[in-house]
Design a protein around this motif. Structure first.
Motif, mmCIF file in Angstrom:
data_model
loop_
_atom_site.group_PDB
_atom_site.id
_atom_site.type_symbol
_atom_site.label_atom_id
_atom_site.label_comp_id
_atom_site.label_asym_id
_atom_site.label_seq_id
_atom_site.Cartn_x
_atom_site.Cartn_y
_atom_site.Cartn_z
ATOM 1 N N GLN A 14 -44.650 -19.091 -19.217
ATOM 2 C CA GLN A 14 -45.307 -18.341 -17.842
ATOM 3 C C GLN A 14 -44.847 -16.685 -18.200
ATOM 4 O OE1 GLN A 14 -42.007 -19.284 -14.870
ATOM 5 N NE2 GLN A 14 -43.820 -20.922 -13.665
ATOM 6 N N SER A 15 -43.944 -15.875 -18.780
ATOM 7 C CA SER A 15 -44.075 -14.452 -19.244
ATOM 8 C C SER A 15 -42.731 -14.559 -20.220
ATOM 9 C CB SER A 15 -43.764 -13.802 -17.916
ATOM 10 O OG SER A 15 -42.399 -13.912 -17.420
ATOM 11 N N SER A 17 -40.455 -10.756 -20.633
ATOM 12 C CA SER A 17 -39.735 -9.605 -20.742
ATOM 13 C C SER A 17 -38.503 -9.138 -21.233
ATOM 14 C CB SER A 17 -39.223 -9.705 -19.122
ATOM 15 O OG SER A 17 -37.998 -10.345 -18.707
ATOM 16 N N ASN A 31 -43.347 -6.404 -18.825
ATOM 17 C CA ASN A 31 -43.073 -7.739 -18.043
ATOM 18 C C ASN A 31 -44.961 -8.435 -18.478
ATOM 19 O OD1 ASN A 31 -43.424 -10.185 -16.400
ATOM 20 N ND2 ASN A 31 -41.314 -9.290 -15.282
ATOM 21 N N SER A 32 -45.030 -9.434 -18.973
ATOM 22 C CA SER A 32 -45.905 -10.010 -19.082
ATOM 23 C C SER A 32 -46.443 -10.372 -18.148
ATOM 24 C CB SER A 32 -46.257 -10.525 -20.689
ATOM 25 O OG SER A 32 -44.959 -12.233 -20.311
ATOM 26 N N ARG A 33 -46.672 -10.768 -17.033
ATOM 27 C CA ARG A 33 -46.461 -11.452 -15.584
ATOM 28 C C ARG A 33 -47.416 -10.798 -15.328
ATOM 29 N NH1 ARG A 33 -45.028 -11.873 -11.091
ATOM 30 N NH2 ARG A 33 -43.344 -11.197 -11.468
ATOM 31 N N THR A 34 -46.835 -9.256 -15.119
ATOM 32 C CA THR A 34 -47.683 -8.170 -13.750
ATOM 33 C C THR A 34 -48.566 -7.611 -14.757
ATOM 34 O OG1 THR A 34 -45.226 -6.999 -14.476
ATOM 35 C CG2 THR A 34 -45.422 -8.522 -12.549
ATOM 36 N N LYS A 52 -52.138 -5.859 -20.449
ATOM 37 C CA LYS A 52 -52.226 -7.263 -20.472
ATOM 38 C C LYS A 52 -52.417 -7.574 -21.230
ATOM 39 C CE LYS A 52 -51.840 -8.892 -16.464
ATOM 40 N NZ LYS A 52 -50.779 -10.530 -16.080
ATOM 41 N N ASP A 55 -53.809 -14.099 -24.832
ATOM 42 C CA ASP A 55 -53.610 -15.334 -24.555
ATOM 43 C C ASP A 55 -52.773 -15.435 -26.096
ATOM 44 O OD1 ASP A 55 -53.540 -16.164 -22.449
ATOM 45 O OD2 ASP A 55 -55.241 -17.061 -22.312
ATOM 46 N N LYS A 94 -39.664 -16.891 -20.164
ATOM 47 C CA LYS A 94 -39.765 -17.762 -19.053
ATOM 48 C C LYS A 94 -40.525 -19.002 -18.572
ATOM 49 C CE LYS A 94 -38.166 -14.574 -15.681
ATOM 50 N NZ LYS A 94 -37.993 -14.484 -14.023
ATOM 51 N N LYS A 96 -41.735 -23.059 -17.120
ATOM 52 C CA LYS A 96 -41.858 -23.329 -16.017
ATOM 53 C C LYS A 96 -41.138 -24.261 -15.402
ATOM 54 C CE LYS A 96 -46.857 -24.773 -16.225
ATOM 55 N NZ LYS A 96 -47.416 -26.168 -16.221
ATOM 56 N N THR A 99 -35.916 -20.817 -18.682
ATOM 57 C CA THR A 99 -35.468 -19.657 -19.123
ATOM 58 C C THR A 99 -34.309 -19.295 -20.667
ATOM 59 O OG1 THR A 99 -36.670 -18.769 -16.988
ATOM 60 C CG2 THR A 99 -35.750 -17.100 -18.371
#
Length: 138
Positions: A14-15, A17, A31-34, A52, A55, A94, A96, A99
């Motif tokens: 998921q990410s 950080s 934070n790679s998610r945001t 960003k 992938d 992180k 699914k 973590t």
């Protein structure tokens, strides 16, 4: 090289950080998610931007963490903060259902191979961020 045990699959990723800085002010953050990225530059100015990772960047970092044995790192790698003011890194991958979070101080006294693996992972994340930042400026 640390033990290669990867209970974390990239399909579940998921990410990533990373937060770092002096222990009392962890102002450098990614934070790679945001895509939120901020850091103090060489002129002591706070730089904020949206970065960003691709992938491919994320897959590379996932594999690099596995190669370095990140999943087997102790979660607490703190050094002496009374005598020194080390740089603290908090790295989190992180997935699914799982973590992995590691707190690493630059003055951590432990296995030299573990210290080197931590430094290498930090370097790889930093290089990925620098590359992504350069892509933005083109």
């Amino acid at each position: 090289m640390m033990i290669k045990n990867a209970p974390y699959r990239y399909a579940d990723f998921q990410s990533i950080s990373m937060v770092y800085g002096p222990k009392d002010s962890l102002v450098n953050k990614f934070n790679s998610r945001t895509g939120d990225y901020q850091y103090i530059n060489k002129r002591d100015s706070l730089v904020k931007m949206h970065v960003k990772l691709t992938d491919n960047d994320l897959l590379y970092l996932h594999h690099k963490a596995a190669d370095l044995g990140f999943w087997d790192f102790p979660s607490n790698e703190r050094g002496d903060t009374v005598k020194e003011k080390p740089v603290r890194y908090i790295i989190e991958f992180k997935y699914k259902t799982k973590t992995k979070r590691v707190v690493f101080d630059s003055n951590f006294q432990g296995d030299p191979k573990l210290i080197d693996a931590n430094k290498q992972l930090i370097k790889e994340i930093d290089q990925s961020l620098t590359t992504a930042e350069r892509r933005l400026k083109k």
